[in-house]
Design a protein around this motif. Structure first.
Motif, PDB file in Angstrom:
ATOM      1  N   PRO A  24      -3.486   9.712   7.512  1.00  0.00           N
ATOM      2  CA  PRO A  24      -2.784   9.254   8.718  1.00  0.00           C
ATOM      3  C   PRO A  24      -1.697   8.217   8.417  1.00  0.00           C
ATOM      4  CG  PRO A  24      -5.145   9.253   9.086  1.00  0.00           C
ATOM      5  CD  PRO A  24      -4.928   9.485   7.622  1.00  0.00           C
ATOM      6  N   LEU A  25      -1.956   7.331   7.475  1.00  0.00           N
ATOM      7  CA  LEU A  25      -0.953   6.336   7.111  1.00  0.00           C
ATOM      8  C   LEU A  25       0.281   7.021   6.520  1.00  0.00           C
ATOM      9  CD1 LEU A  25      -0.156   3.359   6.853  1.00  0.00           C
ATOM     10  CD2 LEU A  25      -1.291   3.354   4.618  1.00  0.00           C
ATOM     11  N   LEU A  26       0.069   7.997   5.653  1.00  0.00           N
ATOM     12  CA  LEU A  26       1.187   8.751   5.083  1.00  0.00           C
ATOM     13  C   LEU A  26       1.945   9.523   6.157  1.00  0.00           C
ATOM     14  CD1 LEU A  26      -0.357  10.100   1.755  1.00  0.00           C
ATOM     15  CD2 LEU A  26       1.426   8.362   2.009  1.00  0.00           C
ATOM     16  N   ALA A  27       1.220  10.112   7.090  1.00  0.00           N
ATOM     17  CA  ALA A  27       1.879  10.866   8.163  1.00  0.00           C
ATOM     18  C   ALA A  27       2.754   9.942   9.010  1.00  0.00           C
ATOM     19  CB  ALA A  27       0.837  11.565   9.041  1.00  0.00           C
ATOM     20  N   ARG A  28       2.254   8.751   9.325  1.00  0.00           N
ATOM     21  CA  ARG A  28       3.060   7.791  10.087  1.00  0.00           C
ATOM     22  C   ARG A  28       4.255   7.325   9.263  1.00  0.00           C
ATOM     23  NH1 ARG A  28      -0.926   3.690  10.880  1.00  0.00           N
ATOM     24  NH2 ARG A  28       0.780   2.303  11.407  1.00  0.00           N
ATOM     25  N   GLY A  29       4.062   7.136   7.970  1.00  0.00           N
ATOM     26  CA  GLY A  29       5.163   6.734   7.094  1.00  0.00           C
ATOM     27  C   GLY A  29       6.239   7.797   6.996  1.00  0.00           C
ATOM     28  N   VAL A  30       5.824   9.044   6.851  1.00  0.00           N
ATOM     29  CA  VAL A  30       6.790  10.150   6.793  1.00  0.00           C
ATOM     30  C   VAL A  30       7.528  10.264   8.128  1.00  0.00           C
ATOM     31  CG1 VAL A  30       6.983  12.675   6.675  1.00  0.00           C
ATOM     32  CG2 VAL A  30       5.632  11.441   4.979  1.00  0.00           C
ATOM     33  N   PHE A  31       6.807  10.129   9.228  1.00  0.00           N
ATOM     34  CA  PHE A  31       7.447  10.171  10.548  1.00  0.00           C
ATOM     35  C   PHE A  31       8.481   9.053  10.656  1.00  0.00           C
ATOM     36  CE2 PHE A  31       7.949   8.939  14.938  1.00  0.00           C
ATOM     37  CZ  PHE A  31       8.182  10.155  15.563  1.00  0.00           C
ATOM     38  N   ALA A  32       8.111   7.835  10.267  1.00  0.00           N
ATOM     39  CA  ALA A  32       9.037   6.700  10.352  1.00  0.00           C
ATOM     40  C   ALA A  32      10.264   6.919   9.472  1.00  0.00           C
ATOM     41  CB  ALA A  32       8.323   5.408   9.955  1.00  0.00           C
ATOM     42  N   ALA A  33      10.052   7.423   8.261  1.00  0.00           N
ATOM     43  CA  ALA A  33      11.149   7.596   7.314  1.00  0.00           C
ATOM     44  C   ALA A  33      12.100   8.724   7.697  1.00  0.00           C
ATOM     45  CB  ALA A  33      10.577   7.851   5.919  1.00  0.00           C
ATOM     46  N   THR A  34      11.591   9.745   8.361  1.00  0.00           N
ATOM     47  CA  THR A  34      12.423  10.926   8.618  1.00  0.00           C
ATOM     48  C   THR A  34      12.843  11.106  10.074  1.00  0.00           C
ATOM     49  OG1 THR A  34      10.483  12.340   8.891  1.00  0.00           O
ATOM     50  CG2 THR A  34      11.441  12.197   6.675  1.00  0.00           C
ATOM     51  N   ALA A 170      -4.393   7.299  13.916  1.00  0.00           N
ATOM     52  CA  ALA A 170      -3.415   6.521  13.158  1.00  0.00           C
ATOM     53  C   ALA A 170      -3.935   6.010  11.829  1.00  0.00           C
ATOM     54  CB  ALA A 170      -2.944   5.341  13.996  1.00  0.00           C
ATOM     55  N   GLY A 171      -5.230   5.994  11.642  1.00  0.00           N
ATOM     56  CA  GLY A 171      -5.804   5.487  10.407  1.00  0.00           C
ATOM     57  C   GLY A 171      -6.193   4.024  10.511  1.00  0.00           C
ATOM     58  N   ALA A 172      -6.706   3.498   9.421  1.00  0.00           N
ATOM     59  CA  ALA A 172      -7.263   2.140   9.408  1.00  0.00           C
ATOM     60  C   ALA A 172      -6.202   1.058   9.537  1.00  0.00           C
ATOM     61  CB  ALA A 172      -8.066   1.929   8.131  1.00  0.00           C
ATOM     62  N   LEU A 173      -5.005   1.298   9.023  1.00  0.00           N
ATOM     63  CA  LEU A 173      -3.926   0.310   9.110  1.00  0.00           C
ATOM     64  C   LEU A 173      -3.045   0.613  10.315  1.00  0.00           C
ATOM     65  CD1 LEU A 173      -2.945   0.047   5.347  1.00  0.00           C
ATOM     66  CD2 LEU A 173      -4.251  -1.600   6.699  1.00  0.00           C
ATOM     67  N   SER A 174      -3.566   0.293  11.493  1.00  0.00           N
ATOM     68  CA  SER A 174      -2.838   0.600  12.721  1.00  0.00           C
ATOM     69  C   SER A 174      -3.281  -0.340  13.827  1.00  0.00           C
ATOM     70  CB  SER A 174      -3.113   2.045  13.146  1.00  0.00           C
ATOM     71  OG  SER A 174      -4.482   2.192  13.514  1.00  0.00           O
TER      72      SER A 174
END
Length: 191
Positions: A24-34, A170-174
């Motif tokens: 989930p953290l990676l998915a949010r990061g990819v969403f933010a970056a792209t 969203a995962g643990a860091l959210s």
């Protein structure tokens, strides 16, 4: 061969054990970056002038969201209905707020579901409202050698990323996790 399979299973068991928090953290990061800036820039083109521009959609908003209806009234927004105004305002707000909520990890599952719906409407508008259906390169095709079709190819990746967030959260860091910890801990503290 058994040793290789055993090594493989042990190595990827460790990866899988940590994937629950990482995916989930990676998915949010990819969403933010792209996609974050893409949607915010698109939303900014829909804002009207002045301090209350967020309540007064620009002509660009109507041209993007209701291309055929806007053309039918001679590009005069005053001839459109309250429905058109409400959809343009709600769509603009959604384009700002839903991506922000996803990146922050707040109400992530609902925000991801909202973005999936937004992308579906956006895609249908691009295909039928703006005539993209008549252009094979806009629609694209699956299982071909060209991964750059705007609708079927690119937006499938967008929806997949959002589906991961809708399913996994969203995962643990959210902020969702922090809010959950706060609310879950509140009854125990009251005892």
């Amino acid at each position: 061969m058994d040793r290789i399979l055993d090594l493989h299973d042990r190595a990827f068991a460790a990866v899988e054990a940590h994937a629950g928090a990482l995916v989930p953290l990676l998915a949010r990061g990819v969403f933010a970056a792209t996609l974050l800036v893409y949607f915010w820039r698109s939303a900014a083109t829909k804002l009207g002038d002045g301090v209350f521009g967020f309540l007064s959609p620009s002509t660009g908003a109507y041209a993007q969201i209701f291309p055929k209806a806007f053309e039918a009234v001679g590009y005069d927004a005053s001839q459109l209905t309250v429905f058109h105004w409400a959809v343009a305002v709600a769509g603009t707000w959604a384009e700002f707020l839903l991506p922000l909520l996803i990146v922050l990890g707040l109400f992530t599952r609902l925000s991801a579901l909202g973005m999936i719906g937004f992308i579906a409407v956006q895609s249908l508008t691009d295909l039928y409202g703006h005539g993209g259906i008549a252009h094979a390169e806009t629609l694209g095709a699956w299982f071909d050698a060209a991964p750059d079709g705007v609708i079927l190819d690119q937006r499938a990746f967008w929806v997949f990323t959002l589906s991961v967030l809708m399913i996994r959260g969203a995962g643990a860091l959210s902020l969702d996790a922090a809010l959950h910890r706060q609310l879950r801990g509140a009854p125990e503290a009251a005892r």
